[in-house]
Design a protein around this motif. Structure first.
Motif, PDB file in Angstrom:
ATOM      1  N   GLY A 129      43.447  88.978 -67.848  1.00  0.00           N
ATOM      2  CA  GLY A 129      43.375  87.668 -68.490  1.00  0.00           C
ATOM      3  C   GLY A 129      43.040  86.564 -67.503  1.00  0.00           C
ATOM      4  O   GLY A 129      42.347  85.593 -67.841  1.00  0.00           O
ATOM      5  N   GLU A 130      43.520  86.713 -66.273  1.00  0.00           N
ATOM      6  CA  GLU A 130      43.199  85.740 -65.232  1.00  0.00           C
ATOM      7  C   GLU A 130      41.708  85.743 -64.906  1.00  0.00           C
ATOM      8  O   GLU A 130      41.165  84.779 -64.371  1.00  0.00           O
ATOM      9  N   LEU A 131      41.025  86.833 -65.253  1.00  0.00           N
ATOM     10  CA  LEU A 131      39.595  86.980 -64.981  1.00  0.00           C
ATOM     11  C   LEU A 131      38.747  86.767 -66.226  1.00  0.00           C
ATOM     12  O   LEU A 131      37.543  87.021 -66.209  1.00  0.00           O
ATOM     13  N   GLY A 132      39.384  86.324 -67.312  1.00  0.00           N
ATOM     14  CA  GLY A 132      38.648  86.045 -68.545  1.00  0.00           C
ATOM     15  C   GLY A 132      38.313  87.271 -69.363  1.00  0.00           C
ATOM     16  O   GLY A 132      37.420  87.232 -70.222  1.00  0.00           O
ATOM     17  N   ILE A 133      39.017  88.387 -69.124  1.00  0.00           N
ATOM     18  CA  ILE A 133      38.782  89.630 -69.873  1.00  0.00           C
ATOM     19  C   ILE A 133      39.832  89.743 -70.971  1.00  0.00           C
ATOM     20  O   ILE A 133      41.035  89.625 -70.705  1.00  0.00           O
ATOM     21  N   SER A 134      39.383  89.966 -72.211  1.00  0.00           N
ATOM     22  CA  SER A 134      40.300  89.978 -73.347  1.00  0.00           C
ATOM     23  C   SER A 134      40.138  91.253 -74.180  1.00  0.00           C
ATOM     24  O   SER A 134      39.093  91.910 -74.141  1.00  0.00           O
ATOM     25  N   PHE A 135      41.188  91.579 -74.944  1.00  0.00           N
ATOM     26  CA  PHE A 135      41.225  92.797 -75.755  1.00  0.00           C
ATOM     27  C   PHE A 135      41.428  92.464 -77.222  1.00  0.00           C
ATOM     28  O   PHE A 135      42.147  91.522 -77.567  1.00  0.00           O
ATOM     29  N   CYS A 136      40.819  93.246 -78.079  1.00  0.00           N
ATOM     30  CA  CYS A 136      41.114  93.229 -79.513  1.00  0.00           C
ATOM     31  C   CYS A 136      41.261  94.689 -79.923  1.00  0.00           C
ATOM     32  O   CYS A 136      40.276  95.441 -79.965  1.00  0.00           O
ATOM     33  N   THR A 137      42.492  95.122 -80.193  1.00  0.00           N
ATOM     34  CA  THR A 137      42.780  96.522 -80.480  1.00  0.00           C
ATOM     35  C   THR A 137      43.464  96.612 -81.833  1.00  0.00           C
ATOM     36  O   THR A 137      44.358  95.828 -82.138  1.00  0.00           O
ATOM     37  N   TYR A 138      43.052  97.572 -82.639  1.00  0.00           N
ATOM     38  CA  TYR A 138      43.536  97.630 -84.016  1.00  0.00           C
ATOM     39  C   TYR A 138      43.368  99.029 -84.587  1.00  0.00           C
ATOM     40  O   TYR A 138      42.698  99.905 -84.001  1.00  0.00           O
ATOM     41  N   THR A 139      43.986  99.257 -85.727  1.00  0.00           N
ATOM     42  CA  THR A 139      43.844 100.517 -86.446  1.00  0.00           C
ATOM     43  C   THR A 139      42.563 100.466 -87.270  1.00  0.00           C
ATOM     44  O   THR A 139      42.397  99.591 -88.123  1.00  0.00           O
ATOM     45  N   LYS A 140      41.695 101.416 -87.025  1.00  0.00           N
ATOM     46  CA  LYS A 140      40.434 101.500 -87.772  1.00  0.00           C
ATOM     47  C   LYS A 140      40.603 102.334 -89.044  1.00  0.00           C
ATOM     48  O   LYS A 140      39.975 102.064 -90.068  1.00  0.00           O
TER      49      LYS A 140
END
Length: 365
Positions: A146-157
Motif C-alpha cells: 500500500g505504501e507503494l500504491g499497490i492495491s488488491f480487490c479479492t472476492y468470491t467468483k
C-alpha cells in the motif's frame, strides 16, 4: 518438519497447530520504519475468523493477534516480526472417533505415511487453521505494498454452480460470501442451504485482482512471477488449481485472439488487452494482475464415507464437530494474503536486478 517457510527476501515462517495453545508467524525481512500496530493485522484476521455467518464453523475464536517482537513506538524495527494468535475454543473430544481412522479428503493418511505420527485433533499442522499465520503476515505485506500504491480487490467468483454475473466492488463486504453480486450471493445461500440439508459441502473460485504493480517483477526461468503465485496459492490446503489471466480458456483460443498487443499512450507503453493477466514471460508487464484459485469442497461432512483404520480395517465414518459447509468465503483473505506475500518478496528480490538501480539507491548515479 521442514518447508514451513516461504520467500527469499521477505521470509514468512508459520507455526502452530489447530488445537495447540497458539498459532503464529515470524516475518523476517520487513523493512524498518513501516507504521504497524495490532489493529492493522486484526483487520485481515477478522475477515478469516470463524463464526462470521451460518455458513462458517461455529468454533468461537476471536483470533486476536499479539505482536511479540519487531515493532517499537508504532514502527517496525527491521528485525523479525513475531505474531501470535492464541487458540481459545478447542474441542478435541470432537475428533475422538478419528484418532485411529483416516478421514476421506484430509491429509490424515498421507501425513501418517510421511511421519509415522499425526495430530488427529482437527488435523494439527495440516488444518486450515494454519492459515491464520499466513493472513497475519499478509496484512504486513499488504501494508508495505500500500505504501507503494499497490492495491488488491479479492472476492468470491463462484460457489458451486453459482457464478457472479455483475461486478460491484462495494457489494463484496456486504454479504456472507464476499461476492460482488448481491443476486449471486442470494443464489449461493440457497444452494448452500440445500447442501447443509444433505449434510454435504461446496467448493468455489476466488479471484484476486492486483493494481499498481510495476513492470519487471519476476525472473524468466524458474523464478517466473506466475510460477511463484502458483506455488504460493497451491500451498493453501484447499486450493486444487490456479489460473492467471484467461487461464484454461486459452486452450480454446487462437494466437490472434490470445496475444496482447502494445500501444504507446501518454508517453507510456501499455497493452491493448490483458489476456495474460498482467504477467508475460514470467515477468510483470505493468497491467492488472488477475489470479484465480479453485477451492475444493470442505472434506469434513457428516454423511457416511468409506475409509479404513490405521490397522487396515474397513469402516464407514461420519465426521462430527464444527465445520464450514463451504471454505471459500474465509479463504478469500488467505488468497489475498499469499498473493501479497509473494508480490512483496518479488519486489524486494528485484531491487538488485539492475546495476543502475543499485547506483541510484547508493547515490552513485
Amino acid at each position: 518438519m521442514s518447508q514451513s517457510s516461504f520467500g527469499n527476501k521477505f521470509v514468512v515462517t508459520t507455526w502452530g497447530e489447530s488445537h495447540g495453545k497458539a498459532l503464529g508467524v515470524v516475518v523476517d525481512g520487513c523493512p524498518a520504519g513501516l507504521p504497524l500496530c495490532e489493529e492493522d493485522i486484526q483487520l485481515f484476521l477478522d475477515r478469516r475468523k470463524p463464526g462470521q455467518s451460518r455458513y462458517t464453523t461455529t468454533r468461537k475464536e476471536g483470533d486476536l493477534v499479539e505482536i511479540l517482537s519487531g515493532v517499537f513506538e508504532g514502527k517496525t524495527t527491521g528485525t523479525p516480526l513475531s505474531l501470535m494468535v492464541r487458540n481459545m475454543d478447542q474441542r478435541s473430544r470432537d475428533y475422538g472417533n478419528i484418532a485411529y481412522s483416516y478421514r476421506p479428503g484430509h491429509a490424515d493418511f498421507t501425513f501418517d505415511q510421511k511421519y509415522g505420527f499425526r495430530d488427529y485433533r482437527g488435523g494439527g499442522r495440516s488444518s486450515g487453521r494454519e492459515t491464520t499465520g499466513r493472513v497475519a503476515a499478509g496484512a504486513v505485506a499488504a501494508k508495505i505494498l500500500g505504501e507503494l500504491g499497490i492495491s488488491f480487490c479479492t472476492y468470491t467468483k463462484s460457489i458451486g454452480p453459482v457464478s457472479i454475473q455483475d461486478f460491484h466492488p462495494g457489494e463484496i463486504s456486504c454479504n456472507a460470501f464476499y461476492m460482488p453480486d448481491s443476486r449471486a450471493a442470494e443464489k449461493a445461500g440457497e444452494y448452500l442451504e440445500q447442501c447443509m440439508k444433505d449434510h454435504d459441502s461446496a467448493g468455489g473460485v476466488i479471484e484476486c485482482r492486483i493494481n499498481g504493480v510495476p513492470a519487471g517483477l519476476g525472473d524468466p526461468v524458474f523464478g517466473k512471477l506466475d510460477a511463484l503465485f502458483a506455488h504460493a496459492l497451491m500451498s493453501v490446503g484447499a486450493v486444487k488449481a490456479v489460473e492467471i489471466g484467461d487461464g484454461i480458456q486459452v486452450t480454446a483460443l487462437n494466437g490472434s485472439t490470445d496475444n496482447d498487443g502494445f500501444q504507446a499512450k501518454d508517453g507510456r507503453i501499455t497493452k491493448t488487452s490483458n489476456h495474460a493477466g498482467g504477467i508475460m514471460g514470467g515477468i510483470s508487464d505493468g497491467s492488472e494482475i488477475i489470479l484465480r484459485a479453485h477451492i475444493k469442497p470442505t472434506p469434513s461432512i457428516s454423511q457416511p464415507q468409506q475409509t479404513v483404520t490405521k490397522d487396515g480395517e474397513n469402516l464407514s465414518l461420519e465426521i462430527h464437530g464444527r465445520h464450514d459447509p463451504v471454505i471459500v468465503p474465509r479463504a478469500v483473505v488467505v488468497v489475498e494474503s499469499m498473493a501479497a506475500i509473494t508480490l512483496t518478496d518479488a519486489l524486494f528480490s528485484n531491487m538488485s536486478a539492475r546495476l543502475d538501480n543499485v547506483r541510484k539507491f547508493y547515490g552513485r548515479s
